[in-house]
Scaffold this motif. Structure first.
Motif, mmCIF file in Angstrom:
data_model
loop_
_atom_site.group_PDB
_atom_site.id
_atom_site.type_symbol
_atom_site.label_atom_id
_atom_site.label_comp_id
_atom_site.label_asym_id
_atom_site.label_seq_id
_atom_site.Cartn_x
_atom_site.Cartn_y
_atom_site.Cartn_z
ATOM 1 N N THR A 192 0.673 -1.227 0.008
ATOM 2 C CA THR A 192 0.149 -0.022 0.074
ATOM 3 C C THR A 192 0.600 1.429 0.114
ATOM 4 N N PRO A 193 0.305 2.363 -0.599
ATOM 5 C CA PRO A 193 1.285 3.612 -0.366
ATOM 6 C C PRO A 193 1.273 4.075 1.131
ATOM 7 N N GLY A 194 2.374 4.960 1.288
ATOM 8 C CA GLY A 194 2.656 5.324 2.652
ATOM 9 C C GLY A 194 3.781 5.142 3.124
ATOM 10 N N THR A 195 4.264 5.343 4.249
ATOM 11 C CA THR A 195 5.593 5.321 4.728
ATOM 12 C C THR A 195 5.638 3.623 5.182
ATOM 13 N N ALA A 196 6.738 3.229 5.729
ATOM 14 C CA ALA A 196 6.897 1.964 5.881
ATOM 15 C C ALA A 196 6.226 1.790 7.336
ATOM 16 N N TYR A 197 6.253 2.712 8.024
ATOM 17 C CA TYR A 197 5.317 2.383 9.301
ATOM 18 C C TYR A 197 3.677 2.272 8.883
ATOM 19 N N ASP A 198 3.413 3.009 8.069
ATOM 20 C CA ASP A 198 1.911 2.656 7.734
ATOM 21 C C ASP A 198 1.775 1.453 6.874
ATOM 22 N N ARG A 199 2.677 1.021 6.267
ATOM 23 C CA ARG A 199 2.455 -0.230 5.630
ATOM 24 C C ARG A 199 2.558 -1.454 6.338
ATOM 25 N N ILE A 200 3.616 -1.473 7.301
ATOM 26 C CA ILE A 200 3.609 -2.524 8.444
ATOM 27 C C ILE A 200 2.305 -2.400 9.168
ATOM 28 N N ALA A 201 1.798 -1.151 9.694
ATOM 29 C CA ALA A 201 0.620 -1.052 10.521
ATOM 30 C C ALA A 201 -0.671 -1.571 9.599
ATOM 31 N N ALA A 202 -0.495 -1.518 8.588
ATOM 32 C CA ALA A 202 -1.693 -2.136 7.432
ATOM 33 C C ALA A 202 -1.677 -3.529 7.586
ATOM 34 N N TYR A 203 -0.460 -4.058 7.564
ATOM 35 C CA TYR A 203 -0.335 -5.378 7.533
ATOM 36 C C TYR A 203 -0.761 -6.129 9.057
ATOM 37 N N LEU A 204 -0.040 -5.407 9.847
ATOM 38 C CA LEU A 204 -0.432 -6.002 11.272
ATOM 39 C C LEU A 204 -1.930 -5.796 11.673
ATOM 40 N N GLU A 205 -2.649 -4.700 11.361
ATOM 41 C CA GLU A 205 -3.873 -4.346 11.868
ATOM 42 C C GLU A 205 -5.017 -4.845 10.712
ATOM 43 N N ARG A 206 -4.599 -5.508 9.875
ATOM 44 C CA ARG A 206 -5.730 -6.285 8.814
ATOM 45 C C ARG A 206 -6.663 -6.906 9.506
ATOM 46 N N GLU A 207 -7.960 -7.163 9.038
ATOM 47 C CA GLU A 207 -8.847 -8.068 9.471
ATOM 48 C C GLU A 207 -8.517 -9.494 9.526
ATOM 49 N N ARG A 208 -8.494 -10.131 10.490
ATOM 50 C CA ARG A 208 -8.216 -11.706 10.727
ATOM 51 C C ARG A 208 -9.167 -12.425 11.817
ATOM 52 N N GLU A 209 -9.164 -13.508 11.539
ATOM 53 C CA GLU A 209 -9.751 -14.389 12.568
ATOM 54 C C GLU A 209 -9.202 -14.746 13.458
ATOM 55 N N VAL A 210 -8.853 -13.945 14.442
ATOM 56 C CA VAL A 210 -7.791 -14.226 15.347
ATOM 57 C C VAL A 210 -7.816 -15.575 16.169
ATOM 58 N N LEU A 211 -8.986 -15.637 16.615
ATOM 59 C CA LEU A 211 -9.258 -16.909 17.535
ATOM 60 C C LEU A 211 -8.916 -18.369 16.604
ATOM 61 N N ARG A 212 -9.064 -18.233 15.420
ATOM 62 C CA ARG A 212 -8.862 -19.507 14.694
ATOM 63 C C ARG A 212 -7.448 -19.505 14.186
ATOM 64 N N GLY A 213 -6.403 -18.660 14.636
ATOM 65 C CA GLY A 213 -5.189 -19.025 14.535
ATOM 66 C C GLY A 213 -4.829 -18.467 12.956
ATOM 67 N N CYS A 214 -3.398 -18.881 12.504
ATOM 68 C CA CYS A 214 -2.842 -18.639 11.176
ATOM 69 C C CYS A 214 -2.974 -19.957 10.750
ATOM 70 N N ARG A 215 -3.578 -20.086 9.465
ATOM 71 C CA ARG A 215 -3.627 -21.243 8.612
ATOM 72 C C ARG A 215 -2.071 -22.122 8.358
ATOM 73 N N ILE A 216 -1.163 -21.128 8.228
ATOM 74 C CA ILE A 216 0.083 -21.468 8.016
ATOM 75 C C ILE A 216 1.026 -21.897 9.391
ATOM 76 N N GLY A 217 0.864 -20.958 10.228
ATOM 77 C CA GLY A 217 1.353 -21.087 11.635
ATOM 78 C C GLY A 217 1.250 -22.151 12.287
ATOM 79 N N ARG A 218 -0.309 -22.473 12.225
ATOM 80 C CA ARG A 218 -0.772 -23.885 12.690
ATOM 81 C C ARG A 218 -0.185 -25.044 12.252
ATOM 82 N N MET A 219 0.289 -25.284 10.935
ATOM 83 C CA MET A 219 1.138 -26.187 10.584
ATOM 84 C C MET A 219 2.457 -26.305 11.078
#
Length: 190
Positions: free
Chosen positions: A76-103
């Protein structure tokens, strides 16, 4: 559950993706895959040599989808901080965990190089991609000059994966969000 227009092969792959996420590799039986996909045993073995073959394809697809979601935010456009924040704050099914991390926590996946490969490659790609964004931020003066891109990228990936674990353990998404807020506070230079 699935559209009639979706091929049997795609239904089998999607069913396997979901079951792996829900139950892990050991808990995902061929019968459960077939039932969820609405496919018979003959159809499954027509398209795939067996459960390990189908699981490898499903894991590769999950990895591809995770990388696309991450790239969408990191590009996404913006500073590195903005882009990392966009990644970290994206909508997720937090209680289901990560499809890949679980593996990465599944002993049978970790023991099988073919099943482990998409997990390892995804985390390697993600650390590398986040490190690129951080390096751009350091060069542009958006992030502190002493910020090590590789170490910080590894920490960000660990925050996400660890945040999932904390949230699942508490049966509450708040520990995940706390971890994200903490990581962003450490990156913020203002």
């Amino acid at each position: 559950m699935y559209s009639r227009l979706m091929s049997t092969q795609d239904r089998l792959i999607e069913s396997t993706q979901e079951l792996l996420w829900e139950r892990g590799y050991v808990g995902t039986s061929p019968r459960a895959i077939q039932e969820r996909a609405g496919a018979g045993q003959g159809s499954m073995y027509h398209h795939f040599a067996g459960k390990p073959d189908l699981a490898a394809v499903a894991l590769a697809r999950s990895a591809e989808q995770l990388r696309a979601l991450a790239e969408e935010r990191l590009a996404t456009p913006g500073t590195a901080y903005d882009r990392i924040a966009a990644y970290l704050e994206r909508e997720r099914e937090v209680l289901r965990g990560c499809r890949i991390g679980r593996m990465a926590q599944d002993p049978e996946v970790v023991a099988d190089p073919r099943l482990r490969a998409p997990v390892e490659e995804t985390f390697s790609w993600l650390r590398g991609r986040i490190a690129e964004v951080i390096a751009e931020g350091v060069a542009a003066g958006d992030l502190a000059p002493a910020t090590d891109p590789d170490d910080t990228a590894a920490a960000i990936v660990a925050v996400v994966q660890g945040g999932y674990v904390l949230a699942r353990a508490a049966d509450d998404p708040e520990p995940f969000h706390q971890a994200v807020r903490g990581a962003l506070a450490l990156l913020h230079t203002d």
